[in-house]
Design a protein around this motif. Structure first.
Motif, PDB file in Angstrom:
ATOM      1  N   ILE A  29       0.855  -1.190   0.000  1.00 14.98           N
ATOM      2  CA  ILE A  29       0.000   0.000   0.000  1.00 14.98           C
ATOM      3  C   ILE A  29       0.891   1.240   0.000  1.00 14.98           C
ATOM      4  CG2 ILE A  29      -1.826   1.222   1.223  1.00 14.98           C
ATOM      5  CD1 ILE A  29      -2.492  -1.459   2.623  1.00 14.98           C
ATOM      6  N   ILE A  38      -7.066   1.231   7.518  1.00 13.88           N
ATOM      7  CA  ILE A  38      -6.747   0.267   6.471  1.00 13.88           C
ATOM      8  C   ILE A  38      -7.822  -0.809   6.482  1.00 13.88           C
ATOM      9  CG2 ILE A  38      -5.058  -1.347   5.544  1.00 13.88           C
ATOM     10  CD1 ILE A  38      -2.915   0.079   7.216  1.00 13.88           C
ATOM     11  N   THR A  85      -8.313  -0.997   0.813  1.00 14.51           N
ATOM     12  CA  THR A  85      -7.334   0.086   0.793  1.00 14.51           C
ATOM     13  C   THR A  85      -6.216  -0.225  -0.201  1.00 14.51           C
ATOM     14  OG1 THR A  85      -7.776   0.613   3.121  1.00 14.51           O
ATOM     15  CG2 THR A  85      -5.730   1.461   2.168  1.00 14.51           C
ATOM     16  N   ILE A 125      -2.713   5.202   0.763  1.00 11.91           N
ATOM     17  CA  ILE A 125      -3.039   6.015   1.938  1.00 11.91           C
ATOM     18  C   ILE A 125      -2.353   7.364   1.817  1.00 11.91           C
ATOM     19  CG2 ILE A 125      -2.762   6.260   4.444  1.00 11.91           C
ATOM     20  CD1 ILE A 125      -2.866   3.216   4.642  1.00 11.91           C
TER      21      ILE A 125
END
Length: 318
Positions: free
Chosen positions: A119, A153, A157, A160
């Motif tokens: 992520i 999260i 997701t 971020i």
């Protein structure tokens, strides 16, 4: 005795009986203690003596790190080149989350070290630690800014942006790249433990972030516990809810230490070659966590994954 300061911070979007060792084991312990004392490592002396003389009840009620042996050693994480730092266990997803700072990413891992997803993370200059604090809720550290950042999260997701996330800037003893390196959360009391790496080593206890109905944040320090830290730095933390004990990881000393509820160092696990079943030393341990089965996980720069387990007790022959 701990000292507490109260801060108004807006959470804005910007003696048990000793079991004495005997014979050659006692002699070996005395040699180790003498060597540690010779080099001025009195906290390590206290830890080794406490560990050597703990009785069965103390060991049973503790995590008891000396019993652990590695069962996954130095597994490289696929696709991760360097800068692996921080680790936490998500009991809802039954997976692990780690973090890197160059590039900034949060990495979800299986319990055997498979990379499940990566992520991308923006809005944090120098992320070093990550901690699960509730379903879908995590806290990150921004080391150089000495800030705590609250992010969410979930299964969907994919990226971020923490630039607008709630954050708490503490700015205690700021000294560049020796700031907040570890996090641990005690859900029962709402305490967030924050490790300052060194110069000086500190473990702060923060109440009121990330969950609070008011703007008041309390920060406590336990001077006796800090003075008893046997390592030369702090790289990671974990709070074990079952025992109420805090685990502290030292990268430089290659040591994981368990602290009792009163702040006494109770047990330890060496990450040196030949100890705990390790073939080679853990090169640069940066994060630690336990899962709900009591397994210990450690991540090390550049990209290595370790798992250690405690063998089940041997049943007496009947």
């Amino acid at each position: 005795m701990s000292t507490t300061r109260s801060l108004s911070v807006p959470l804005s979007l910007s003696a048990p009986r000793l079991r004495w060792p005997h014979g050659g084991f006692l002699l070996a312990i005395l040699f180790v203690l003498a060597g540690a004392a010779l080099f001025g490592r009195w906290p390590l002396v206290a830890l080794l003596w406490q560990q050597a003389t703990a009785d069965a009840a103390q060991r049973e009620q503790a995590v008891w790190l000396p019993d652990y042996r590695v069962d996954i050693e130095a597994r490289p994480l696929a696709g991760i080149a360097a800068n692996l730092s921080g680790l936490t266990y998500d009991p809802d997803r039954r997976s692990l989350f780690a973090i890197t700072n160059a590039p900034p990413e949060i990495i979800e891992l299986s319990l055997s070290g498979d990379v499940l997803r990566r992520i991308p993370l923006s809005g944090v200059r120098d992320p070093e630690a990550i901690e699960y604090v509730g379903p879908g809720e995590f806290v990150l550290t921004d080391e150089r800014r000495q800030a705590l950042v609250h992010v969410r999260i979930d299964a969907g997701t994919r990226a971020i942006d923490a630039g607008r996330a709630p954050r708490l800037a503490l700015g205690i003893g700021r000294n560049g790249n020796k700031g907040f390196e570890g996090l641990a959360f005690d859900a029962a009391s709402g305490r967030l433990f924050v490790a300052k790496e060194r110069d000086p080593q500190r473990i702060y206890e923060v109440r009121g972030f990330p969950f609070s109905a008011t703007a008041a944040v309390d920060i406590a320090e336990d001077a006796a516990r800090d003075a008893a830290l046997p390592g030369t730095d702090l790289a990671g933390l974990h709070f074990d809810a079952a025992s109420g004990h805090l685990l502290a990881l030292s990268e430089e000393s290659r040591l994981l230490v368990e602290f009792a509820t009163d702040g006494r160092p109770l047990s330890s696990l060496s990450l040196a070659a030949g100890r705990s079943g390790l073939q080679k030393a853990v090169p640069q341990a940066e994060g630690v966590t336990l899962d709900d089965q009591g397994r210990v996980y450690v991540v090390s720069e550049p990209n290595l994954f370790y798992r250690l387990t405690r063998p089940p007790p041997v049943s007496p022959a009947g």
